[in-house]
Design a protein around this motif. Structure first.
Motif, short mmCIF file in Angstrom:
data_model
loop_
_atom_site.label_atom_id
_atom_site.label_comp_id
_atom_site.label_asym_id
_atom_site.label_seq_id
_atom_site.Cartn_x
_atom_site.Cartn_y
_atom_site.Cartn_z
N LEU A 179 11.21 -3.47 1.43
CA LEU A 179 9.87 -3.96 1.78
C LEU A 179 8.89 -2.81 1.88
O LEU A 179 7.79 -2.86 1.30
N LEU A 180 9.25 -1.75 2.59
CA LEU A 180 8.34 -0.62 2.77
C LEU A 180 8.11 0.13 1.47
O LEU A 180 6.97 0.51 1.14
N ALA A 181 9.17 0.35 0.68
CA ALA A 181 9.03 1.10 -0.57
C ALA A 181 8.20 0.31 -1.58
O ALA A 181 7.27 0.85 -2.20
N TRP A 186 2.98 -0.76 -4.30
CA TRP A 186 1.90 -1.71 -4.57
C TRP A 186 0.56 -1.15 -4.11
O TRP A 186 -0.44 -1.22 -4.84
N GLN A 187 0.53 -0.60 -2.90
CA GLN A 187 -0.72 -0.03 -2.40
C GLN A 187 -1.17 1.15 -3.25
O GLN A 187 -2.37 1.33 -3.48
N LEU A 188 -0.21 1.93 -3.73
CA LEU A 188 -0.57 3.07 -4.59
C LEU A 188 -1.16 2.59 -5.90
O LEU A 188 -2.13 3.19 -6.40
N GLU A 189 -0.61 1.53 -6.46
CA GLU A 189 -1.15 0.99 -7.70
C GLU A 189 -2.57 0.47 -7.51
O GLU A 189 -3.37 0.46 -8.45
N ARG A 195 -2.84 4.54 2.66
CA ARG A 195 -2.01 3.41 3.10
C ARG A 195 -0.63 3.51 2.46
O ARG A 195 0.39 3.23 3.12
N SER A 196 -0.59 3.91 1.22
CA SER A 196 0.69 4.08 0.53
C SER A 196 1.52 5.18 1.17
O SER A 196 2.73 5.02 1.39
N LEU A 217 3.36 9.80 -5.10
CA LEU A 217 2.05 10.28 -4.69
C LEU A 217 1.61 11.47 -5.53
O LEU A 217 0.46 11.55 -5.97
N VAL A 218 2.55 12.39 -5.78
CA VAL A 218 2.23 13.56 -6.61
C VAL A 218 1.83 13.12 -8.01
O VAL A 218 0.82 13.60 -8.56
N TYR A 219 2.60 12.22 -8.60
CA TYR A 219 2.31 11.79 -9.97
C TYR A 219 0.98 11.05 -10.05
O TYR A 219 0.21 11.28 -11.00
N ALA A 220 0.70 10.19 -9.09
CA ALA A 220 -0.55 9.43 -9.13
C ALA A 220 -1.76 10.35 -9.04
O ALA A 220 -2.76 10.17 -9.76
N LYS A 221 -1.67 11.38 -8.19
CA LYS A 221 -2.78 12.34 -8.08
C LYS A 221 -2.91 13.17 -9.35
O LYS A 221 -4.02 13.43 -9.84
N MET A 222 -1.76 13.61 -9.90
CA MET A 222 -1.78 14.39 -11.14
C MET A 222 -2.38 13.58 -12.29
O MET A 222 -3.17 14.10 -13.09
#
Length: 513
Positions: A179-181, A186-189, A195-196, A217-222
């Motif tokens: 659930l948490l993962a 989902w929040q990151l997307e 929040r993610s 998180l690293v990949y999304a920022k990159m």
């Protein structure tokens, strides 16, 4: 068609099906637990400190099958804390949640149930809630990443019948972690980075492998930074590069929050087991002391002798326990006598490997450039236009395939390999997405197209015709089992056989995944 809150029939069906599967799981474990004698397993079995009453006996008869193997550790920690060194292999957020529910929501039952019975009841209630919410969140995540509501619906339905079903229902932390993962992904997307990171941080307080989620998180920022660089020019590039220190600082804080629960727990264990006089005022009940003597368990603040890991440069109780108590390490499980366990894990290994191979074969350039580089030549643009914009092989799935493959490789070479089924099933959506992709591609019974939505992929098209669009695809395949393909029968047979075998064996202390 855009989703409105509460108005998506697929979402409602996912929740309904998840509730149904949890109910069936609980009923089946009651039957298996009553009909099959328990195996005399060499497992952690702490003594009960209170005299059980009739209601406690009833709870044990009905739900005792969900308190086997590692579940005993979680229930023990929730009741007594980290009394024994090897308890520290199990992270605190899940047992803390059990204790909170047993002491608040179920507190009125204190007159008829002992605390341990209330803990077991809270585990069943919480994991039912967590697994149902995880199925819903997986559906929402699939809609965003796969950009195909049909495959998202099928994936979430497959999660409801996951081969790791028994662990989603038992007093294990898998449901809470899923659930948490999934919620953090989902929040990151949706672009909600903070929040993610909070949800990923909580997931790290549930299971140790939660720390690897910092990579999302690293990949999304990159990816966002690389996209801005490639879109900018001239003065815009200077402004974008000027934001780099802020980007690195935010990444440091976010990733630090993901690692923080793991680090804090190691500090907690160090002061509890390695510092003198810490906890000396805590009196260990005599039956627990006797168990430590009989079984050779190391107690916190026991005899003044510090455990060997306390003298390490970087004292990590988790690594020590995995090494000393369970012989976990690189290639240590590669023995002839472990062949049955490799066979148990074989379907998960095959699915995970097949998923990675199919994705790389469909997107070689995207994988080579980590999805960060654009290709702008006419020939390449024509090639890219032929790539699927939705479904499992779409660009958005890349980071999830990398994550699942990393977990798979680590699990195959550095873990007890039989746990791969629940390890992957509770940590990554890839097995469910890939299974849905296979069924969507190769099962004629699911090849019903609605022409009016054939060009609606960017808007999350639904491929079910109007009369069948809300029908559960798993139930449809089960109703037409004989007409389905061999691949479909294999996938569903794998899920249902592991579901049933897991309940029959695990709930009676027989070895399982």
């Amino acid at each position: 068609m855009p989703v409105t809150n509460g108005g998506d029939p697929h979402r409602r069906e996912v929740v309904r099906f998840a509730v149904l599967c949890r109910a069936v799981t609980i009923v089946l474990q009651v039957l298996f637990n009553l009909l099959i004698p328990d195996h005399a397993a060499d497992a952690f079995s702490p003594p009960r400190l209170s005299e059980p009453g009739f209601c406690d006996w009833l709870v044990e008869c009905l739900l005792g099958g969900l308190s086997r193997w590692d579940a005993e550790h979680f229930l023990f920690i929730a009741e007594h804390g980290y009394v024994y060194e090897h308890n520290c292999a199990f992270f605190p957020l899940f047992p803390l949640s059990l204790r909170a529910v047993a002491g608040t929501v179920l507190w009125p039952l204190g007159d008829v149930l002992c605390f341990r019975s209330r803990l077991l009841l809270s585990a069943v209630l919480l994991n039912t809630l967590f697994s149902v919410l995880a199925a819903w969140i997986l559906y929402e995540l699939g809609c965003v990443v796969l950009q195909c509501r049909r495959q998202a619906f099928l994936s979430a339905s497959l999660f409801c019948i996951t081969p790791a079903n028994v662990f989603m229902a038992a007093a294990y932390s898998e449901s809470m972690f899923a659930l948490l993962a999934f919620g953090a992904m989902w929040q990151l997307e949706k672009g909600c980075f903070w929040r993610s990171s909070l949800l990923f941080s909580l997931a790290s307080g549930v299971r140790s492998n939660g720390v690897i989620n910092a990579g999302f998180l690293v990949y999304a920022k990159m990816k966002r930074f690389a996209s801005q660089l490639q879109a900018g020019n001239g003065i815009e590039l200077l402004l974008i590069l000027g934001q780099l220190p802020v980007l690195l600082l935010s990444l440091l804080v976010m990733c630090g929050s993901v690692f923080l629960p793991f680090v804090l727990f190691q500090f907690y264990a160090y002061f509890w087991f390695c510092s003198t006089n810490v906890g000396s005022e805590y009196a260990v009940p005599r039956p627990l002391l006797q168990l430590a003597v009989d079984m050779g368990y190391r107690l916190a603040f026991g005899d003044g002798a510090k455990p060997p890991w306390c003298s390490w440069d970087y004292p990590m109780v988790y690594s020590y326990i995995q090494d000393a108590y369970w012989n976990v390490g690189l290639l240590r499980y590669y023995e002839l006598r472990q062949i049955p366990n490799f066979l148990l894990a074989a379907p998960a290994i095959m699915l995970g490997s097949w998923a990675a191979w199919c994705y790389v074969a469909a997107n070689p350039w995207h994988c080579l450039t980590l999805g960060l580089a654009r290709r702008e030549t006419g020939r390449v643009m024509a090639e890219d236009s032929a790539k699927p914009a939705s479904g499992f092989c779409s660009p958005g799935v890349f980071v999830y395939v990398v994550h699942a493959t990393a977990l798979l490789v680590f699990g195959m070479f550095c873990m007890h390999v039989q746990v791969l089924t629940r390890f992957l099933g509770s940590s990554s959506p890839v097995l469910y997405w890939f299974s849905a992709h296979l069924l969507h591609t190769h099962e004629p019974l699911l090849q019903f197209r609605d022409p009016s939505t054939s060009h609606a992929a960017p808007h999350l098209r639904s491929s079910f015709p109007a009369r069948n669009k809300n029908e559960n695809p798993v139930l449809r395949l089960l109703k037409n089992w004989r007409q389905s393909t061999t691949l479909t029968q294999w996938l569903l047979g794998y899920a249902f056989s592991y579901w049933l075998l897991g309940l029959a064996l695990h709930c009676n202390f027989f070895p399982w995944t």
